[in-house]
Design a protein around this motif. Structure first.
Motif, short mmCIF file in Angstrom:
data_model
loop_
_atom_site.label_atom_id
_atom_site.label_comp_id
_atom_site.label_asym_id
_atom_site.label_seq_id
_atom_site.Cartn_x
_atom_site.Cartn_y
_atom_site.Cartn_z
N SER A 180 -5.31 -6.71 0.96
CA SER A 180 -5.60 -6.43 2.37
C SER A 180 -6.34 -7.58 3.03
O SER A 180 -7.38 -8.01 2.54
CB SER A 180 -6.43 -5.15 2.48
OG SER A 180 -5.83 -4.09 1.78
N LYS A 182 -8.81 -5.17 -1.95
CA LYS A 182 -9.30 -6.52 -1.72
C LYS A 182 -8.24 -7.58 -1.98
O LYS A 182 -8.08 -8.52 -1.20
CB LYS A 182 -10.54 -6.77 -2.59
CG LYS A 182 -11.28 -8.05 -2.25
CD LYS A 182 -10.77 -9.23 -3.03
CE LYS A 182 -11.37 -10.52 -2.52
NZ LYS A 182 -10.79 -11.70 -3.21
N PHE A 227 -7.81 0.33 1.63
CA PHE A 227 -7.64 -1.12 1.58
C PHE A 227 -7.92 -1.58 0.16
O PHE A 227 -8.64 -0.94 -0.60
CB PHE A 227 -8.55 -1.86 2.57
CG PHE A 227 -9.93 -1.30 2.70
CD1 PHE A 227 -10.94 -1.66 1.83
CD2 PHE A 227 -10.22 -0.40 3.72
CE1 PHE A 227 -12.21 -1.12 1.95
CE2 PHE A 227 -11.50 0.14 3.85
CZ PHE A 227 -12.50 -0.22 2.96
N VAL A 253 -5.66 0.60 6.38
CA VAL A 253 -5.86 -0.83 6.57
C VAL A 253 -5.01 -1.39 7.71
O VAL A 253 -5.38 -2.39 8.35
CB VAL A 253 -5.57 -1.59 5.27
CG1 VAL A 253 -4.09 -1.57 4.92
CG2 VAL A 253 -6.08 -3.02 5.33
N ASP A 254 -3.89 -0.76 8.00
CA ASP A 254 -2.99 -1.26 9.04
C ASP A 254 -3.54 -1.07 10.45
O ASP A 254 -2.97 -1.58 11.41
CB ASP A 254 -1.63 -0.57 8.92
CG ASP A 254 -0.94 -0.89 7.61
OD1 ASP A 254 -0.79 -2.09 7.30
OD2 ASP A 254 -0.58 0.05 6.89
N ASN A 313 0.82 -1.20 0.00
CA ASN A 313 0.00 0.00 0.00
C ASN A 313 0.86 1.25 0.00
O ASN A 313 0.56 2.24 -0.65
CB ASN A 313 -0.92 0.01 1.23
CG ASN A 313 -2.07 -0.95 1.07
OD1 ASN A 313 -2.38 -1.36 -0.04
ND2 ASN A 313 -2.69 -1.32 2.16
N ILE A 346 -8.33 -7.94 5.78
CA ILE A 346 -9.10 -7.26 6.82
C ILE A 346 -9.78 -8.25 7.75
O ILE A 346 -9.84 -8.04 8.96
CB ILE A 346 -10.16 -6.35 6.17
CG1 ILE A 346 -9.48 -5.26 5.34
CG2 ILE A 346 -11.06 -5.72 7.23
CD1 ILE A 346 -10.46 -4.42 4.55
N PHE A 386 -6.73 -1.92 11.25
CA PHE A 386 -7.73 -2.94 11.55
C PHE A 386 -7.13 -3.99 12.46
O PHE A 386 -5.95 -4.34 12.34
CB PHE A 386 -8.25 -3.59 10.27
CG PHE A 386 -9.18 -2.70 9.49
CD1 PHE A 386 -10.51 -2.57 9.87
CD2 PHE A 386 -8.72 -1.97 8.40
CE1 PHE A 386 -11.37 -1.74 9.16
CE2 PHE A 386 -9.57 -1.13 7.69
CZ PHE A 386 -10.89 -1.02 8.08
#
Length: 372
Positions: free
Chosen positions: A290, A287, A285, A23-24, A3, A292, A26
């Motif tokens: 990431s 798909k 994010f 995203v980091d 990312n 998640i 989550f």
């Protein structure tokens, strides 16, 4: 770090000095029940999973779920206002022809949520999509629907209802393209409507286009379009096929995350005043990259489509503590009537306290760099 490289390629600084993007922040999901792999719907990529997380009809006797926002009441219960359609419809037509606004309740923010039925059954048999809930300035509860409806608001003194139609959202172009607010150049339905009660008491709408709309006169408006698309000044970003914006206020600033659906990539913007100077903060994010939906035991659910993100901001701390997502196990065209595929709503914890601290540091650094 993928990312981060994408952000640098766009000529934009990383979200934090540590090179982290949204995203980091989550966190792994703590299962609310046993991890189940048999007797439930879904392709192997989403098995095993916690069927008590969020809202789903695990046996597929009735419903596919989508949309939603979580609202906490004064007694500490969590209310999820979302949409559903019957499993006898394929995904491609279910959301258009059979989607209805529903209300679900849980004693824990992660779930399980119990479906309590239609929110406003007396109005067009409960018809609704892009359904969200929120608490109004006067303490009442509101439910908003758009996309397959024009953009209506229903209100109730109680989170459990009954909800009555307050009216249709009104808006003014204010010198901007009216198509930013609604389909057909402004003559059609509103879409992807997310409503935020701002700290200054005004209501803010971010629709599908990601423009900012502000009302000084209550939740119905009239809202004035105050900005163009937040990504317009970033030609290196996709300028078409963007949808599903979510908006929230935390840590002294406003945030928008929206999805570019062909690439399954969501982008993050922030603004201090929530109207102007929206700055790109990188990929929220993606798909294909990431992870998640990771559990505390290391299990990962790889949902085929991840859409309709919505942030939950804790009233006491002022930080985002969770996100909810609408997810489906296969490509939408592969989810057919009465098969073994479906959609649900997943709740994922988020380290909003660290996120807000890091974001504030970025803004402070930008101010220093801009000063003479």
């Amino acid at each position: 770090m993928k990312n981060m490289f994408c952000i640098l390629a766009l000529g934009v600084s990383g979200l934090t000095a540590q090179g982290k993007s949204l995203v980091d922040y989550f966190l792994p999901m703590e299962p609310r029940g046993p991890m189940i792999a048999e007797g439930i719907w879904g392709d192997p990529n989403v098995l095993p999973r916690d069927i008590k997380n969020g809202l789903e009809d695990s046996s597929l006797k009735n419903w596919c779920y989508w949309d939603g926002r979580i609202v906490k009441d004064d007694a500490g219960r969590f209310h999820l206002y979302a949409s559903r359609w019957h499993h006898s419809f394929p995904h491609s037509t279910g959301w258009k022809e059979n989607s209805k606004g529903i209300h679900a309740v849980s004693d824990h923010i992660m779930g399980p949520y119990t479906d309590k039925g239609l929110v406003y059954p007396q109005w067009q048999n409960g018809k609704g999509h892009n359904v969200i809930g929120l608490r109004m300035q006067d303490g009442r509860y509101a439910v908003v629907t758009s996309e397959i409806t024009q953009g209506e608001v229903f209100v109730s003194d109680s989170p459990d209802g009954p909800f009555e139609l307050l009216g249709k959202i009104k808006w003014e172009a204010n010198g901007f393209n009216p198509g930013l607010a609604a389909y057909q150049g402004g003559k059609g339905h509103m879409s992807n409507v997310k409503v935020l009660l701002r700290p200054d008491g005004r209501y803010m709408i971010v629709p599908r286009s990601t423009c900012v709309m502000i009302s000084d006169d209550g939740i119905l408006g009239p809202y004035k379009i105050m900005s163009d698309r937040v990504y317009k000044n970033y030609p290196e970003l996709p300028q078409e096929k963007n949808e599903d914006p979510t908006v929230w206020y935390s840590g002294g600033m406003y945030h928008i995350v929206y999805n570019h659906w062909p690439s399954k990539t969501s982008h993050h913007f922030s603004s201090v005043d929530g109207i102007s100077n929206w700055k790109y903060r990188g990929i929220a994010f993606k798909k294909e990259e990431s992870k998640i939906f990771k559990y505390t035991d290391g299990t990962v659910n790889d949902w085929q489509f991840v859409e309709r993100p919505t942030a939950y901001v804790d009233e006491q701390s002022g930080h985002v503590t969770h996100f909810i997502f609408s997810v489906i196990d296969v490509k939408k065209g592969q989810d057919r009537a009465n098969d073994n595929h479906a959609s649900k709503i997943v709740v994922v914890p988020f380290d909003g306290e660290t996120f807000d601290r890091d974001m504030l540091q970025i803004v402070e650094n930008e101010k220093k760099e801009a000063s003479p």
